[in-house]
Write a protein that holds these residues in place. Structure first.
Motif, PDB file in Angstrom:
ATOM      1  N   VAL A 228       0.837  -1.199   0.000  1.00  0.00           N
ATOM      2  CA  VAL A 228       0.000   0.000   0.000  1.00  0.00           C
ATOM      3  C   VAL A 228       0.878   1.258   0.000  1.00  0.00           C
ATOM      4  N   HIS A 229       1.913   1.276   0.815  1.00  0.00           N
ATOM      5  CA  HIS A 229       2.731   2.480   0.902  1.00  0.00           C
ATOM      6  C   HIS A 229       3.651   2.669  -0.310  1.00  0.00           C
ATOM      7  N   ILE A 230       4.060   1.601  -0.938  1.00  0.00           N
ATOM      8  CA  ILE A 230       4.831   1.743  -2.186  1.00  0.00           C
ATOM      9  C   ILE A 230       3.932   2.284  -3.296  1.00  0.00           C
ATOM     10  N   VAL A 231       2.705   1.764  -3.380  1.00  0.00           N
ATOM     11  CA  VAL A 231       1.754   2.266  -4.380  1.00  0.00           C
ATOM     12  C   VAL A 231       1.418   3.723  -4.103  1.00  0.00           C
ATOM     13  N   CYS A 232       1.188   4.063  -2.839  1.00  0.00           N
ATOM     14  CA  CYS A 232       0.862   5.451  -2.483  1.00  0.00           C
ATOM     15  C   CYS A 232       2.020   6.399  -2.777  1.00  0.00           C
ATOM     16  N   THR A 233       3.232   5.961  -2.511  1.00  0.00           N
ATOM     17  CA  THR A 233       4.408   6.787  -2.818  1.00  0.00           C
ATOM     18  C   THR A 233       4.516   7.019  -4.317  1.00  0.00           C
ATOM     19  N   ALA A 234       4.333   5.958  -5.092  1.00  0.00           N
ATOM     20  CA  ALA A 234       4.424   6.091  -6.547  1.00  0.00           C
ATOM     21  C   ALA A 234       3.316   6.989  -7.095  1.00  0.00           C
ATOM     22  N   LEU A 235       2.097   6.807  -6.606  1.00  0.00           N
ATOM     23  CA  LEU A 235       0.974   7.638  -7.072  1.00  0.00           C
ATOM     24  C   LEU A 235       1.190   9.107  -6.719  1.00  0.00           C
ATOM     25  N   MET A 236       1.563   9.368  -5.483  1.00  0.00           N
ATOM     26  CA  MET A 236       1.736  10.746  -5.039  1.00  0.00           C
ATOM     27  C   MET A 236       2.856  11.434  -5.810  1.00  0.00           C
ATOM     28  N   ALA A 237       3.965  10.737  -6.011  1.00  0.00           N
ATOM     29  CA  ALA A 237       5.089  11.335  -6.732  1.00  0.00           C
ATOM     30  C   ALA A 237       4.761  11.550  -8.203  1.00  0.00           C
ATOM     31  N   ALA A 238       4.177  10.558  -8.848  1.00  0.00           N
ATOM     32  CA  ALA A 238       3.898  10.671 -10.288  1.00  0.00           C
ATOM     33  C   ALA A 238       2.846  11.728 -10.585  1.00  0.00           C
ATOM     34  N   ILE A 239       1.761  11.716  -9.850  1.00  0.00           N
ATOM     35  CA  ILE A 239       0.698  12.694 -10.104  1.00  0.00           C
ATOM     36  C   ILE A 239       1.153  14.088  -9.692  1.00  0.00           C
ATOM     37  N   GLY A 240       1.845  14.189  -8.571  1.00  0.00           N
ATOM     38  CA  GLY A 240       2.360  15.491  -8.146  1.00  0.00           C
ATOM     39  C   GLY A 240       3.347  16.071  -9.149  1.00  0.00           C
ATOM     40  N   GLU A 241       4.232  15.225  -9.667  1.00  0.00           N
ATOM     41  CA  GLU A 241       5.195  15.699 -10.668  1.00  0.00           C
ATOM     42  C   GLU A 241       4.489  16.111 -11.956  1.00  0.00           C
ATOM     43  N   TYR A 242       3.492  15.343 -12.370  1.00  0.00           N
ATOM     44  CA  TYR A 242       2.740  15.699 -13.567  1.00  0.00           C
ATOM     45  C   TYR A 242       2.068  17.058 -13.405  1.00  0.00           C
ATOM     46  N   LEU A 243       1.413  17.269 -12.271  1.00  0.00           N
ATOM     47  CA  LEU A 243       0.726  18.537 -12.038  1.00  0.00           C
ATOM     48  C   LEU A 243       1.715  19.708 -11.963  1.00  0.00           C
ATOM     49  N   CYS A 244       2.827  19.499 -11.291  1.00  0.00           N
ATOM     50  CA  CYS A 244       3.832  20.568 -11.184  1.00  0.00           C
ATOM     51  C   CYS A 244       4.461  20.876 -12.539  1.00  0.00           C
ATOM     52  N   MET A 245       4.698  19.848 -13.339  1.00  0.00           N
ATOM     53  CA  MET A 245       5.289  20.079 -14.663  1.00  0.00           C
ATOM     54  C   MET A 245       4.342  20.859 -15.554  1.00  0.00           C
ATOM     55  N   ARG A 246       3.038  20.645 -15.408  1.00  0.00           N
ATOM     56  CA  ARG A 246       2.085  21.435 -16.193  1.00  0.00           C
ATOM     57  C   ARG A 246       2.182  22.909 -15.843  1.00  0.00           C
ATOM     58  N   ILE A 247       2.395  23.227 -14.581  1.00  0.00           N
ATOM     59  CA  ILE A 247       2.550  24.622 -14.151  1.00  0.00           C
ATOM     60  C   ILE A 247       3.885  25.178 -14.641  1.00  0.00           C
ATOM     61  N   GLU A 248       4.941  24.373 -14.533  1.00  0.00           N
ATOM     62  CA  GLU A 248       6.270  24.841 -14.928  1.00  0.00           C
ATOM     63  C   GLU A 248       6.374  25.091 -16.429  1.00  0.00           C
ATOM     64  N   LEU A 249       5.607  24.369 -17.221  1.00  0.00           N
ATOM     65  CA  LEU A 249       5.712  24.481 -18.674  1.00  0.00           C
ATOM     66  C   LEU A 249       4.791  25.540 -19.269  1.00  0.00           C
ATOM     67  N   ARG A 250       4.145  26.300 -18.410  1.00  0.00           N
ATOM     68  CA  ARG A 250       3.325  27.390 -18.925  1.00  0.00           C
ATOM     69  C   ARG A 250       4.213  28.434 -19.594  1.00  0.00           C
TER      70      ARG A 250
END
Length: 156
Positions: free
Chosen positions: A122-144
């Protein structure tokens, strides 16, 4: 005011403040999800649900609800990465640090190192989900697009 490039000066006070804010957000949103999902299972949130490694499992309804709360919490904390960290490069670092502190908290609460397979999965999946989705969202802001002038556009 126009958007500016972020300063790359190392600021330990900022990093510590972001970590405290993200850790507080992690436990606050986890408590909220446990409370909301607890209404389905008619159980209230407790520290045992947050820190116990034995409660997570597929065999009992409280275990399944707790696993669902942890996964929904990872999605919520990805939004926290977007609003508080705002850097795609730092998302993995902050995610692993939050989960490391949670591991230490579980170790202290249970007086033994977490040993169940479902807790680790559960915690490996949660770590992967949080990092991947967070990075995706942050990259969308950075690439504006960055505006080059602050003067109003004229229709000529």
């Amino acid at each position: 005011m126009a958007a500016q490039f972020r300063s790359y000066v190392w600021d330990p006070a900022l990093i510590v403040a972001q970590m405290v804010l993200l850790q507080a957000g992690y436990y606050s949103s986890l408590g909220l999800w446990l409370a909301l999902l607890g209404t389905l299972g008619r159980t209230g949130p407790s520290l045992h649900q947050v820190f116990s490694d034995e409660i997570l499992g597929f065999s009992t309804p409280p275990g399944r609800l707790s696993m669902m709360a942890f996964i929904l919490n990872a999605l919520t904390c990805a939004l926290g990465l977007l609003y508080f960290i705002r850097r795609g490069k730092q998302c993995l670092d902050f995610t692993v640090t939050v989960h490391f502190f949670h591991l230490v908290g579980c170790w202290i609460y249970n007086s033994h190192f977490p040993s169940t397979l479902t807790w680790w999965l559960v915690h490996i999946v949660c770590t992967a989900l949080m990092a991947a989705i967070g990075e995706y969202l942050c990259m969308r802001i950075e690439l504006r697009e960055i505006p080059l002038n602050s003067a109003p556009k004229s229709n000529v």
